[in-house]
Design an enzyme around this catalytic site. Structure first.
Site, PDB file in Angstrom:
ATOM      1  CB  SER A   7      37.161  45.306  22.811  1.00 39.69           C
ATOM      2  OG  SER A   7      36.919  43.985  23.265  1.00 39.69           O
ATOM      3  CG  ASP A  70      43.184  45.987  31.106  1.00 40.12           C
ATOM      4  OD1 ASP A  70      42.929  45.059  30.309  1.00 40.12           O
ATOM      5  OD2 ASP A  70      43.961  45.854  32.068  1.00 40.12           O
ATOM      6  N   GLY A 154      33.764  35.463  31.785  1.00 32.93           N
ATOM      7  CA  GLY A 154      34.872  35.590  32.734  1.00 32.93           C
ATOM      8  C   GLY A 154      34.527  34.999  34.094  1.00 32.93           C
ATOM      9  CE1 TYR A 155      38.944  34.317  37.244  1.00 29.93           C
ATOM     10  CE2 TYR A 155      39.025  36.361  35.971  1.00 29.93           C
ATOM     11  CZ  TYR A 155      39.640  35.214  36.441  1.00 29.93           C
ATOM     12  OH  TYR A 155      40.948  34.959  36.125  1.00 29.93           O
ATOM     13  CG  ASP A 156      30.382  38.129  34.740  1.00 33.56           C
ATOM     14  OD1 ASP A 156      31.248  38.817  35.329  1.00 33.56           O
ATOM     15  OD2 ASP A 156      29.802  38.514  33.713  1.00 33.56           O
ATOM     16  NE  ARG A 182      33.997  45.747  30.644  1.00 35.47           N
ATOM     17  CZ  ARG A 182      33.868  44.466  30.978  1.00 35.47           C
ATOM     18  NH1 ARG A 182      32.726  44.020  31.443  1.00 35.47           N
ATOM     19  NH2 ARG A 182      34.873  43.636  30.845  1.00 35.47           N
TER      20      ARG A 182
END
Length: 206
Positions: A7, A70, A154-156, A182
Site C-alpha cells: 500500500s 482490499d 474514506g467513508y468513516d 481490518r
C-alpha cells in the site's frame, strides 16, 4: 521475517502496521514504497479478495512475503455499491469528499430504503513460492445523512457504528483497530499466517 504491506496510503499503512505488529510482533514490515513497488498496480478484480491477491502477488514476485488488503464499503440499498470501486466511486481515485457526496446523493434518491451498510476487508498473503490465502472481515453499521467526526479516512465520517454510538471518524485509533473490518480480517489472518510462514521458512531453510 520480512514482509511487505502493499500500500502507498500512509493512513492505511499506519493502521495496518499498528494491528499487524500487535498480532505478529516478529514481522519486519516494509511499505510498498520501501520495497520499490510502483503505485499503479492495477486492481481490476471483481471482488475484494481478487484485488488483495493481485497486490500481494506483486510483492511476492520480488521475493518478499506479500501482504495486502482490499477494502471498501458495501451499502445494502445500493446493491452492494460502491464495493470494489469505493476509492474511486465518484471518478477520481482517493477523493474522499467527492465519494462521500456521491454516496449521500445516491441514498437521498432512495429515501425509503434502509441505510444499512458494512465495511468489508479482504486480507491476502502470497509467499514467493506462490502459495497464498485470503481472509475476510466485516463490520456492520449505518450510513448517516451528514458527516460526524474528524478522524479516519474514506467513508468513516458517514459510517455509524451503533455498539460504540459513534462514527468511525469519531473513534480513537485504538477503538477503531479493535472493531474495524481490518481488525476482524486480521484476527482470522494472524494464526493462518503464523502457520503458513513457519512451514515456508522450514521449506526454504533446508
Amino acid at each position: 521475517m520480512q514482509a511487505v504491506l502493499v500500500s502507498h496510503n500512509r493512513k492505511k499503512i499506519a493502521e495496518l502496521r499498528d494491528i499487524l505488529t500487535r498480532v505478529c510482533p516478529d514481522l519486519i514490515l516494509l511499505s510498498a514504497g520501501e520495497a520499490g513497488l510502483p503505485d499503479d498496480i492495477p486492481e481490476d478484480g471483481d471482488t475484494f479478495e481478487e484485488n488483495a491477491l493481485i497486490k500481494a502477488r506483486a510483492a511476492a514476485r520480488l521475493g518478499y512475503i506479500g501482504i495486502a488488503d482490499d477494502s471498501g464499503l458495501t451499502v445494502d440499498a445500493l446493491d452492494g455499491a460502491p464495493g470494489v470501486y469505493s476509492a474511486r466511486y465518484a471518478g477520481e481515485h482517493g477523493d474522499d469528499a467527492a465519494n462521500n457526496a456521491k454516496l449521500l446523493r445516491e441514498l437521498a434518491a432512495r429515501p425509503d430504503a434502509p441505510r444499512t451498510a458494512a465495511f468489508v476487508c479482504a486480507m491476502a498473503c502470497v509467499f514467493p513460492d506462490g502459495e497464498s490465502f485470503t481472509c475476510l472481515g466485516r463490520c456492520s453499521g449505518e450510513i448517516l445523512t451528514e458527516a460526524r467526526g474528524e478522524g479516519g479516512f474514506g467513508y468513516d465520517p458517514l459510517f455509524f457504528y451503533a455498539p460504540l454510538d459513534k462514527t468511525f471518524a469519531q473513534l480513537s485509533g485504538e477503538e477503531k483497530n479493535r472493531v474495524s473490518h481490518r481488525a476482524r480480517a486480521l484476527e482470522a489472518f494472524a494464526p493462518r499466517f503464523a502457520d503458513r510462514a513457519e512451514k515456508y521458512l522450514k521449506k526454504t531453510t533446508k
